[in-house]
Design a protein around this motif. Structure first.
Motif, short mmCIF file in Angstrom:
data_model
loop_
_atom_site.label_atom_id
_atom_site.label_comp_id
_atom_site.label_asym_id
_atom_site.label_seq_id
_atom_site.Cartn_x
_atom_site.Cartn_y
_atom_site.Cartn_z
N THR A 69 5.24 6.74 -3.68
CA THR A 69 6.23 7.72 -3.23
C THR A 69 7.41 7.78 -4.19
O THR A 69 7.67 6.82 -4.92
N ASP A 70 8.12 8.88 -4.13
CA ASP A 70 9.37 9.02 -4.89
C ASP A 70 10.58 8.75 -4.00
O ASP A 70 11.72 8.83 -4.46
N GLU A 71 10.34 8.45 -2.73
CA GLU A 71 11.43 8.18 -1.78
C GLU A 71 12.18 6.91 -2.15
O GLU A 71 11.73 6.12 -2.97
N ASP A 72 13.30 6.70 -1.49
CA ASP A 72 14.10 5.49 -1.67
C ASP A 72 13.35 4.32 -1.05
O ASP A 72 13.43 4.09 0.16
N VAL A 73 12.61 3.59 -1.86
CA VAL A 73 11.76 2.53 -1.34
C VAL A 73 12.54 1.29 -0.88
O VAL A 73 12.05 0.52 -0.07
N GLU A 74 13.74 1.11 -1.38
CA GLU A 74 14.55 -0.06 -1.00
C GLU A 74 14.81 -0.09 0.51
O GLU A 74 14.63 -1.11 1.17
N ASN A 75 15.25 1.04 1.06
CA ASN A 75 15.54 1.09 2.50
C ASN A 75 14.28 0.97 3.34
O ASN A 75 14.28 0.30 4.38
N GLY B 257 6.28 -5.63 -0.43
CA GLY B 257 7.20 -5.40 -1.54
C GLY B 257 7.21 -3.97 -2.03
O GLY B 257 6.55 -3.10 -1.48
N ILE B 258 7.99 -3.76 -3.07
CA ILE B 258 8.10 -2.45 -3.71
C ILE B 258 7.83 -2.63 -5.20
O ILE B 258 8.03 -3.70 -5.76
N SER B 259 7.39 -1.56 -5.82
CA SER B 259 7.11 -1.64 -7.25
C SER B 259 8.24 -1.08 -8.08
O SER B 259 8.37 -1.39 -9.24
N GLY B 260 9.06 -0.22 -7.52
CA GLY B 260 10.14 0.38 -8.28
C GLY B 260 9.62 1.23 -9.42
O GLY B 260 8.47 1.67 -9.41
N SER B 261 10.42 1.43 -10.43
CA SER B 261 10.08 2.34 -11.52
C SER B 261 8.92 1.85 -12.38
O SER B 261 8.33 2.63 -13.11
N ARG B 262 8.58 0.57 -12.29
CA ARG B 262 7.48 0.04 -13.10
C ARG B 262 6.12 0.54 -12.62
O ARG B 262 5.14 0.48 -13.35
N LYS C 46 2.87 4.85 -10.38
CA LYS C 46 4.00 5.48 -9.70
C LYS C 46 4.64 4.43 -8.79
O LYS C 46 3.96 3.53 -8.32
N GLN C 47 5.93 4.54 -8.53
CA GLN C 47 6.59 3.58 -7.65
C GLN C 47 6.04 3.69 -6.24
O GLN C 47 5.45 4.71 -5.86
N GLY C 48 6.25 2.65 -5.46
CA GLY C 48 5.79 2.69 -4.08
C GLY C 48 6.02 1.38 -3.35
O GLY C 48 6.68 0.47 -3.84
N LEU C 49 5.44 1.31 -2.17
CA LEU C 49 5.51 0.14 -1.29
C LEU C 49 4.12 -0.42 -1.13
O LEU C 49 3.14 0.31 -1.24
N TYR C 50 4.05 -1.71 -0.81
CA TYR C 50 2.73 -2.30 -0.60
C TYR C 50 2.82 -3.46 0.39
O TYR C 50 3.85 -4.10 0.53
N LEU C 51 1.71 -3.67 1.08
CA LEU C 51 1.52 -4.81 1.97
C LEU C 51 0.41 -5.67 1.38
O LEU C 51 -0.61 -5.14 0.95
#
Length: 177
Positions: free
Chosen positions: A134-140, A60-65, A25-30
């Motif tokens: 998350t399904d949130e807007d990860v870019e912002n 970073g973010i993973s996006g749809s991948r 699932k998409q998301g954010l990571y440290l």
């Protein structure tokens, strides 16, 4: 920021955890370092923000991948060609870069096989990843977190004056072939 508490709930230890432990699932990571002493010499005297007692070096973010494919396959078991984290660390360690004929004229490169293997081993033994699916807007959210954590290996969205000279030098190293 509530997102910081959410990141604390999910730690991925690349030497211990398996690919299936990461959500698809998409998301954010440290990405954090276990011990600063093992970082490339050029990173020794930087200013770091700490998360769970560890210095944050990349975000970073993973996006749809999805987190699983992006991080396990690209960062921890890929090549510098598909991972800016690997590219940054590898050039800082002074690893030998190569570029395929089809990638000439681009910034796509990888390191010789021996150095890619050494980088994988180093990353598995020294890094930890905290993530939030998350399904949130990860870019912002990514932009906010880069501003907050000032990870030295993030170049494009990092506008902090702290470690700015290091990021400028890293950018030049990454572009040189």
């Amino acid at each position: 920021m509530e997102i910081i508490n959410l990141l604390k709930q999910n730690a991925f230890y690349p030497l211990i955890n398996k690919e299936i432990d990461l959500p698809d699932k998409q998301g954010l990571y440290l990405i954090c370092i276990n011990k600063i002493e093992v970082l490339p010499e050029a990173m020794e005297n930087l200013t770091y923000i700490y998360f769970e007692g560890k210095a944050v070096i990349y975000l970073g973010i993973s996006g749809s991948r999805g987190l699983r494919k992006r991080h396990y396959n690209n960062h921890f078991h890929g090549t510098a060609r598909v991972s800016t984290l690997r590219k940054s660390l590898g050039v800082l360690f002074g690893y030998e870069k190569v570029q395929s004929l089809k990638d000439q004229g681009t910034s796509n490169l990888k390191f010789i096989t021996e150095h890619e293997k050494a980088l994988t081993e180093w990353m598995l033994n020294n890094l930890i990843m905290y993530y939030y699916a998350t399904d949130e807007d990860v870019e912002n959210i990514e932009t906010e977190l880069i501003s907050y954590f000032n990870p030295p290996l993030n170049l494009s969205k990092n506008k902090s004056e702290v470690n700015k000279e290091f990021r400028r030098k890293l950018s030049k190293l990454r572009c040189a072939l």
